[in-house]
Design an enzyme around this catalytic site. Structure first.
Site, PDB file in Angstrom:
ATOM      1  N   SER A 190      59.094 -59.459  29.539  1.00 41.08           N
ATOM      2  CA  SER A 190      59.813 -58.928  30.700  1.00 41.08           C
ATOM      3  C   SER A 190      60.321 -57.530  30.412  1.00 41.08           C
ATOM      4  O   SER A 190      60.532 -57.162  29.241  1.00 41.08           O
ATOM      5  CB  SER A 190      61.021 -59.814  31.014  1.00 41.08           C
ATOM      6  N   TYR A 203      68.506 -64.792  28.099  1.00 46.70           N
ATOM      7  CA  TYR A 203      67.148 -64.574  28.612  1.00 46.70           C
ATOM      8  C   TYR A 203      66.536 -63.298  28.052  1.00 46.70           C
ATOM      9  O   TYR A 203      65.420 -63.299  27.517  1.00 46.70           O
ATOM     10  CB  TYR A 203      67.203 -64.514  30.138  1.00 46.70           C
TER      11      TYR A 203
HETATM   12  P1  NAD Z   1      58.539 -69.370  38.228  1.00 44.13           P
HETATM   13  O1  NAD Z   1      59.792 -70.113  38.388  1.00 44.13           O
HETATM   14  O2  NAD Z   1      57.550 -69.446  39.315  1.00 44.13           O
HETATM   15  O3  NAD Z   1      57.792 -69.800  36.891  1.00 44.13           O
HETATM   16  C1  NAD Z   1      58.481 -70.238  35.743  1.00 44.13           C
HETATM   17  C2  NAD Z   1      57.875 -71.548  35.345  1.00 44.13           C
HETATM   18  O4  NAD Z   1      58.365 -71.918  34.072  1.00 44.13           O
HETATM   19  C3  NAD Z   1      58.223 -72.705  36.269  1.00 44.13           C
HETATM   20  O5  NAD Z   1      57.309 -72.815  37.331  1.00 44.13           O
HETATM   21  C4  NAD Z   1      58.162 -73.892  35.334  1.00 44.13           C
HETATM   22  O6  NAD Z   1      56.945 -74.599  35.497  1.00 44.13           O
HETATM   23  C5  NAD Z   1      58.173 -73.300  33.952  1.00 44.13           C
HETATM   24  N1  NAD Z   1      59.244 -73.907  33.172  1.00 44.13           N
HETATM   25  C6  NAD Z   1      60.571 -73.631  33.192  1.00 44.13           C
HETATM   26  N2  NAD Z   1      61.222 -74.473  32.368  1.00 44.13           N
HETATM   27  C7  NAD Z   1      60.281 -75.284  31.816  1.00 44.13           C
HETATM   28  C8  NAD Z   1      60.320 -76.362  30.883  1.00 44.13           C
HETATM   29  N3  NAD Z   1      61.480 -76.787  30.340  1.00 44.13           N
HETATM   30  N4  NAD Z   1      59.158 -76.979  30.568  1.00 44.13           N
HETATM   31  C9  NAD Z   1      57.990 -76.580  31.121  1.00 44.13           C
HETATM   32  N5  NAD Z   1      57.889 -75.558  31.995  1.00 44.13           N
HETATM   33  C10 NAD Z   1      59.028 -74.931  32.330  1.00 44.13           C
HETATM   34  O7  NAD Z   1      58.939 -67.852  37.941  1.00 44.13           O
HETATM   35  P2  NAD Z   1      58.111 -66.564  37.460  1.00 44.13           P
HETATM   36  O8  NAD Z   1      58.966 -65.435  37.817  1.00 44.13           O
HETATM   37  O9  NAD Z   1      56.716 -66.616  37.924  1.00 44.13           O
HETATM   38  O10 NAD Z   1      58.156 -66.707  35.881  1.00 44.13           O
HETATM   39  C11 NAD Z   1      57.016 -66.698  35.043  1.00 44.13           C
HETATM   40  C12 NAD Z   1      57.307 -65.900  33.791  1.00 44.13           C
HETATM   41  O11 NAD Z   1      57.454 -64.533  34.137  1.00 44.13           O
HETATM   42  C13 NAD Z   1      58.573 -66.307  33.056  1.00 44.13           C
HETATM   43  O12 NAD Z   1      58.340 -66.292  31.664  1.00 44.13           O
HETATM   44  C14 NAD Z   1      59.538 -65.212  33.427  1.00 44.13           C
HETATM   45  O13 NAD Z   1      60.523 -65.040  32.452  1.00 44.13           O
HETATM   46  C15 NAD Z   1      58.597 -64.028  33.494  1.00 44.13           C
HETATM   47  N6  NAD Z   1      59.141 -62.900  34.244  1.00 44.13           N
HETATM   48  C16 NAD Z   1      59.428 -62.990  35.569  1.00 44.13           C
HETATM   49  C17 NAD Z   1      59.946 -61.894  36.242  1.00 44.13           C
HETATM   50  C18 NAD Z   1      60.274 -61.945  37.706  1.00 44.13           C
HETATM   51  O14 NAD Z   1      60.875 -60.987  38.195  1.00 44.13           O
HETATM   52  N7  NAD Z   1      59.922 -62.970  38.432  1.00 44.13           N
HETATM   53  C19 NAD Z   1      60.172 -60.707  35.559  1.00 44.13           C
HETATM   54  C20 NAD Z   1      59.883 -60.643  34.203  1.00 44.13           C
HETATM   55  C21 NAD Z   1      59.363 -61.748  33.557  1.00 44.13           C
END
Ligand code: NAD
Ligand code: MG
Length: 298
Positions: A190, A203
């Site tokens: 991130s 985080y």
């Molecule tokens: P999202 O909620 O759609 O995806 C996160 C997923 O993590 C969930 O769908 C879930 O299946 C999984 N997860 C969480 N806890 C879990 C557990 N205990 N066991 C198994 N699976 C688990 O959100 P997203 O934004 O698509 O996130 C995906 C990745 O992208 C993450 O690593 C997040 O940190 C990273 N990210 C997101 C953003 C943003 O702005 N959305 C920015 C930077 C990084």
């Protein structure tokens, strides 16, 4: 006219500048209930044969960025094992259906990645269900905003580290039994790794760790022909944000402070993961590809 990710377009206006209403879902949140809905490439991502015959495990593949990556991988020719939490079955079934529409295998593997035994089992089930494994996308993550250090409890600290970084160590380690030369690991880090928000101490720390782990493991596995890279998203509209990932008051302004002036959509991340998984990136190792709407990053 139907546009896809390869159509010449103005990035400022490729997707609407959204102003999400204040809303809340309990962790982990569902794409099915998100307002507004996200674009995971359902109607726009066009495959060009980049991942023909590959067998991929994607964690957090039910929603958000992972779902967009799963759709893209399938349309690029890969069979996909989807890891997600049992509460996310509705989202996972939707994405599995789109993978099958692309003519590929979708293997649904619900379970908790905070659990050591599941981290190993999900890899074994993916490999046996897909007939092998040559791509891992460590994308699952949890993000819970806490304003004050005094309120950041031990349980939350441990849970965030367990899911965001310890699971990457465990899943990658288990996957090495299966990964042949040519295989890849891509980790979701991130912009928080370098620009931490005051309310995301646990985080953001895990995301810095993921970048570092990626660069170390990338060097370790390069001689074995296994490439490790990362993608660092900026503000992307996903269920993570409404399940306590951001303070509720911040949601309407989400992503507006980027040079592009809008939040990203999950499908805008997919080509970065496709590139780092495809052989076209054969000389790219230990790299973090920033996909963040223009915020400068190291
Ligand atoms: P999202 O909620 O759609 O995806 C996160 C997923 O993590 C969930 O769908 C879930 O299946 C999984 N997860 C969480 N806890 C879990 C557990 N205990 N066991 C198994 N699976 C688990 O959100 P997203 O934004 O698509 O996130 C995906 C990745 O992208 C993450 O690593 C997040 O940190 C990273 N990210 C997101 C953003 C943003 O702005 N959305 C920015 C930077 C990084
Ligand atoms: Mg989800």
């Amino acid at each position: 006219m139907t546009t896809d990710q390869l159509t010449f377009q103005d990035p400022v206006h490729r997707f609407p500048d959204i102003t999400p209403p204040k809303q809340h879902q309990s962790e982990p949140g569902l794409d099915a209930e998100l307002i507004p809905q996200t674009d995971r490439g359902e109607d726009s991502y066009r495959g060009t044969g980049r991942l023909e015959g590959r067998r991929a495990l994607i964690t957090g593949a039910d929603s958000g960025i992972g779902a967009a990556v799963a759709i893209a991988f399938a349309r690029e020719g890969a069979d996909v094992a989807l890891s997600y939490l049992p509460e996310e079955e509705e989202d996972a079934q939707h994405i599995a259906g789109l993978i099958e529409d692309a003519g590929r295998t979708a293997l649904r593997l619900p379970g908790d990645l905070a659990d050591l035994e599941f981290c190993t089992r999900v890899v074994e089930e993916a490999a046996s269900g897909l007939g092998g494994l040559d791509a891992v996308v460590n994308n699952a993550g949890r993000q819970i905003a806490i304003e004050r250090l005094e309120d950041l409890e031990e349980e939350q600290w441990d849970a965030t580290f367990d899911v965001n970084i310890r699971a990457i160590y465990r899943v990658s380690k288990a996957a090495l039994r299966h990964l042949q030369p040519g295989s890849t690991i891509v980790n979701s880090t991130s912009i928080q790794a370098y620009n931490p928000s005051a309310h995301l101490l646990d985080y953001a720390s895990t995301k810095a760790a993921i970048n570092n782990f990626t660069k170390g493991l990338g060097q370790q596995l390069a001689p074995r022909g296994i490439r490790v890279n990362a993608v660092a998203p900026g503000p992307i509209w996903t269920p993570l944000q409404v399940s306590d990932g951001q303070p509720k008051d911040a949601l309407p302004e989400f992503g507006k402070n980027t040079p592009l002036g809008r939040a990203g959509q999950p499908t805008e991340l997919a080509p970065a993961y496709v590139f780092l998984t495809s052989t076209e990136s054969s000389y790219v190792i230990g790299e973090t590809l920033n996909v963040n709407g223009g915020t400068p990053s190291p």
